[in-house]
Design a protein around this motif. Structure first.
Motif, mmCIF file in Angstrom:
data_model
loop_
_atom_site.group_PDB
_atom_site.id
_atom_site.type_symbol
_atom_site.label_atom_id
_atom_site.label_comp_id
_atom_site.label_asym_id
_atom_site.label_seq_id
_atom_site.Cartn_x
_atom_site.Cartn_y
_atom_site.Cartn_z
ATOM 1 N N GLN A 1 0.840 -1.201 0.000
ATOM 2 C CA GLN A 1 0.000 0.000 0.000
ATOM 3 C C GLN A 1 0.873 1.248 0.000
ATOM 4 O O GLN A 1 0.495 2.273 -0.516
ATOM 5 N N ARG A 2 2.034 1.097 0.681
ATOM 6 C CA ARG A 2 2.991 2.214 0.733
ATOM 7 C C ARG A 2 4.396 1.659 0.536
ATOM 8 O O ARG A 2 4.674 0.520 0.926
ATOM 9 N N VAL A 3 5.238 2.475 -0.044
ATOM 10 C CA VAL A 3 6.642 2.080 -0.201
ATOM 11 C C VAL A 3 7.508 3.136 0.479
ATOM 12 O O VAL A 3 7.399 4.321 0.176
ATOM 13 N N LEU A 4 8.331 2.670 1.438
ATOM 14 C CA LEU A 4 9.285 3.581 2.056
ATOM 15 C C LEU A 4 10.607 3.438 1.308
ATOM 16 O O LEU A 4 11.170 2.343 1.272
ATOM 17 N N VAL A 5 11.052 4.500 0.688
ATOM 18 C CA VAL A 5 12.318 4.449 -0.060
ATOM 19 C C VAL A 5 13.420 4.946 0.862
ATOM 20 O O VAL A 5 13.312 6.025 1.453
ATOM 21 N N MET A 6 14.457 4.137 0.993
ATOM 22 C CA MET A 6 15.549 4.502 1.908
ATOM 23 C C MET A 6 16.772 5.007 1.160
ATOM 24 O O MET A 6 17.030 4.604 0.026
ATOM 25 N N THR A 7 17.518 5.849 1.838
ATOM 26 C CA THR A 7 18.750 6.372 1.245
ATOM 27 C C THR A 7 19.874 5.359 1.416
ATOM 28 O O THR A 7 19.715 4.369 2.112
ATOM 29 N N ASP A 8 21.001 5.657 0.808
ATOM 30 C CA ASP A 8 22.197 4.846 0.998
ATOM 31 C C ASP A 8 22.641 4.950 2.456
ATOM 32 O O ASP A 8 22.194 5.840 3.181
ATOM 33 N N ARG A 9 23.531 4.091 2.874
ATOM 34 C CA ARG A 9 24.004 4.088 4.261
ATOM 35 C C ARG A 9 24.694 5.399 4.622
ATOM 36 O O ARG A 9 25.492 5.861 3.813
ATOM 37 N N PRO A 10 24.421 5.990 5.768
ATOM 38 C CA PRO A 10 23.477 5.561 6.796
ATOM 39 C C PRO A 10 22.043 5.791 6.336
ATOM 40 O O PRO A 10 21.677 6.895 5.948
ATOM 41 N N GLY A 11 21.244 4.736 6.393
ATOM 42 C CA GLY A 11 19.915 4.770 5.804
ATOM 43 C C GLY A 11 18.923 5.583 6.607
ATOM 44 O O GLY A 11 18.934 5.572 7.835
ATOM 45 N N THR A 12 18.110 6.286 5.889
ATOM 46 C CA THR A 12 16.962 6.963 6.505
ATOM 47 C C THR A 12 15.835 6.943 5.482
ATOM 48 O O THR A 12 16.070 6.620 4.315
ATOM 49 N N VAL A 13 14.625 7.265 5.932
ATOM 50 C CA VAL A 13 13.499 7.215 4.990
ATOM 51 C C VAL A 13 13.557 8.449 4.104
ATOM 52 O O VAL A 13 13.435 9.569 4.581
ATOM 53 N N HIS A 14 13.765 8.234 2.832
ATOM 54 C CA HIS A 14 13.869 9.335 1.872
ATOM 55 C C HIS A 14 12.476 9.748 1.385
ATOM 56 O O HIS A 14 12.183 10.933 1.264
ATOM 57 N N ALA A 15 11.630 8.765 1.121
ATOM 58 C CA ALA A 15 10.293 9.084 0.619
ATOM 59 C C ALA A 15 9.305 8.020 1.068
ATOM 60 O O ALA A 15 9.669 6.855 1.245
ATOM 61 N N ASP A 16 8.095 8.452 1.296
ATOM 62 C CA ASP A 16 7.013 7.535 1.681
ATOM 63 C C ASP A 16 5.962 7.642 0.570
ATOM 64 O O ASP A 16 5.238 8.627 0.478
#
Lengths: 321, 258
Positions: free
Chosen positions: A271-286
């Motif tokens: 239903q949702r996709v959390l896109v993560m950044t490269d390491r160190p990872g964080t949520v880039h987009a929901d």
């Protein structure tokens, strides 16, 4: 929408379907200040019940209880989560809320900390900083969390039935009492009766994953965590298993957190996709997935699907940059 | 299956035939005196003549070796389980377990004899000491080298320590135990023979170790050689028996990882 001060909690009608996207940054900012920072590293003790936090201050604990009490029904609530392995920062400022009963994928480049985030949710590790609560409104002391590993992780000396029964056995459920549950999940995941007595090395990769799934489902979990379970399978088998996962999710209504690096898989399932950044990872987009359920296999061939996966790709590239 | 057995046995039998031929050729070419090196045929004949004495010696040595092996499996497994429970214990005690491997058994055998007297008990004790180390190392490795996925699975399901030992670590260590047993089987026979050499003197019925020493010192080299051949066969038999155990009883453990 109800606004609560001073934590400015945003309460959404999560239980309605389809689930709307939620905003979480304000909560993250506040709780990030509230909770203390103490490096607990890894632990050998099971970390359930529900909440894992790096705070040792009892006041923080009460704050947390208040926040949980005021929260809607959430399967996972991560606030300013940070994870370090020694000096290396693996995850930084991860904030997200996963409503109960929802299917959310985590998409990110290899090594960005997706699996680490899942391990935090499973209670296999504690965050170095921040706080992550799982099934905070669960009525049971140990909320039922199922975990599907990258490998099937089947004990080679146990046959199919005994592998599936393992979680019940470890909870002290007698063999006879667990028979019905085992039969139920065997039928549910599409295993045949003749496979029941087979040992893992006698099964194909796809069948092994089905056994692994059945084992995770046998305790009727409220939350299922998938750690790239189909990464090693061929594309056709992966698609078929994705369809079965969706069928089971719609039937059983557990919450799902699905780690993958496959854009199509994330788009088809979630239903949702959390896109993560490269390491160190964080949520880039929901990113909210616009396709209604039930999703048919033909969806993958539509221009809308291609367009959406294109969007995910772009977001992924942006996150990796 | 039969074909595979024949394929495996044929080269071994061919090598044995060549070795016997070379042995015979050496004796004939250099005209070696029979009390120094008897020919293969005279060893065979002497073995047949002394078959009752040899059979009794094989039985006694086999009994001591198997008892020593079983004892080392039991004690070694318990020690390995203790080692596996704490890294501190493992690091602290393992160097002393290595002593079992490094101490010369010939030097310690008289001490054993002094402690428990001549006879079967001392022979079993020496066989046990010699065969203990491979069991400890292999079983410890099996108990500790657990796939992190399995560990995570048990942790996720809130398994307690006893459940982890019984349902994960011990089953995981079984193939490692069998590997250790294969090494220890041969060592147990060597230990029993060395033990009999020192401790079998006063026994009325004696094992292969005492028989070899006795026959060679009394210039019955051919019977002594027959006893040596029987010791080799006994070691090989135990080794194969453990291998058979692995391939039949442990088939369910034998996936691609083992």
């Amino acid at each position: 929408m109800l606004q609560v001060t001073p934590w400015r909690l945003s309460i959404h009608p999560y239980n309605s379907f389809p689930i709307p996207a939620c905003s979480f940054e304000p909560i993250a900012d506040d709780l990030g200040k509230v909770l203390a920072t103490e490096d607990l590293g890894t632990t050998t003790e099971p970390l359930h019940p529900a909440t894992r936090t790096s705070s040792s201050d009892p006041l923080d604990y009460f704050h947390l209880l208040f926040v949980i009490a005021m929260s809607p029904s959430l399967a996972i609530h991560a606030t300013s989560v940070e994870l370090r392995y020694g000096k290396e920062l693996v995850l930084r400022n991860v904030n997200c809320q996963i409503p109960s009963g929802s299917f959310v994928s985590i998409l990110g480049p290899s090594g960005c900390g997706k699996t680490s985030l899942l391990r935090l949710a499973a209670g296999l590790q504690r965050p170095t900083n921040g706080q992550l609560s799982v099934l905070s409104d669960s009525s049971t002391r140990h909320p039922q969390v199922g975990f599907i590993f990258q490998d099937p992780t089947l004990l080679p000396w146990r046959n199919v039935v005994d592998n599936i029964r393992l979680p019940l056995e470890l909870s002290g459920v007698a063999k006879k009492a667990s028979a019905l549950d085992v039969d139920r999940v065997i039928a549910m995941v599409g295993l045949h009766n003749e496979d029941r007595k087979k040992f893992p090395h006698m099964l194909s990769g796809g069948m092994q994953m089905r056994v692994s799934l059945a084992r995770a489902l046998v305790k009727q979990p409220e939350l299922l965590l998938f750690d790239e379970p189909f990464a090693a399978l061929d594309d056709l088998l992966r698609q078929r298993l994705n369809e079965e996962i969706l069928r089971l999710w719609q039937q059983e209504k557990w919450s799902a957190w699905f780690v993958t690096h496959n854009v199509n898989e994330a788009a088809f399932l979630s239903q949702r996709v959390l896109v993560m950044t490269d390491r160190p990872g964080t949520v880039h987009a929901d990113i909210k997935v616009p396709f209604p359920y039930p999703r048919r296999p033909e969806l993958r061939a539509t221009p809308e699907f291609a367009e959406f996966t294109g969007r995910l790709h772009a977001s992924l590239q942006e996150a990796a940059a | 299956m039969k074909n595979r057995l024949a394929n495996n046995l044929s080269p071994a039998l061919a090598a044995l035939s060549v070795a016997i031929f070379v042995w015979w050729l050496l004796v004939v070419t250099f005209d070696i005196k029979p009390y120094l090196l008897p020919s293969p045929w005279s060893v065979m004949a002497a073995g047949l003549d002394a078959r009752e004495e040899l059979a009794m010696a094989v039985w006694l040595t086999a009994r001591a070796a198997v008892s020593g092996l079983i004892l080392s499996i039991l004690v070694g497994s318990v020690i390995a389980i203790v080692f596996s429970q704490s890294r501190w214990i493992r690091v602290g005690c393992f160097p002393y377990a290595v002593l079992l491997q490094t101490v010369p058994i010939v030097a310690i055998a008289p001490l054993m004899l002094f402690w428990s007297g001549p006879g079967l008990r001392s022979v079993i004790l020496i066989s046990f000491m010699v065969s203990l180390f491979p069991i400890i190392t292999n079983v410890t490795a099996g108990l500790t080298a657990i796939d992190p996925g399995f560990s995570a699975l048990f942790k996720l399901n809130q398994a307690n320590r006893l459940q982890r030992i019984c349902k994960l670590q011990i089953p995981h260590a079984i193939p490692h135990l069998v590997t250790g047993m294969r090494t220890s089987a041969g060592l147990a026979v060597i230990g029993a023979i060395v033990g009999e050499y020192f401790a079998g003197v006063s026994t009325v019925k004696h094992g292969l170790g005492f028989m070899v020493a006795q026959k060679i010192t009394s210039m019955q080299t051919d019977v002594g050689f027959a006893a040596v051949v029987m010791s080799v066969l006994l070691g090989a038999f135990l080794f194969l028996a453990v291998g058979l155990l692995r391939s039949t009883v442990l088939t369910k453990w034998c996936d691609s990882r083992h």
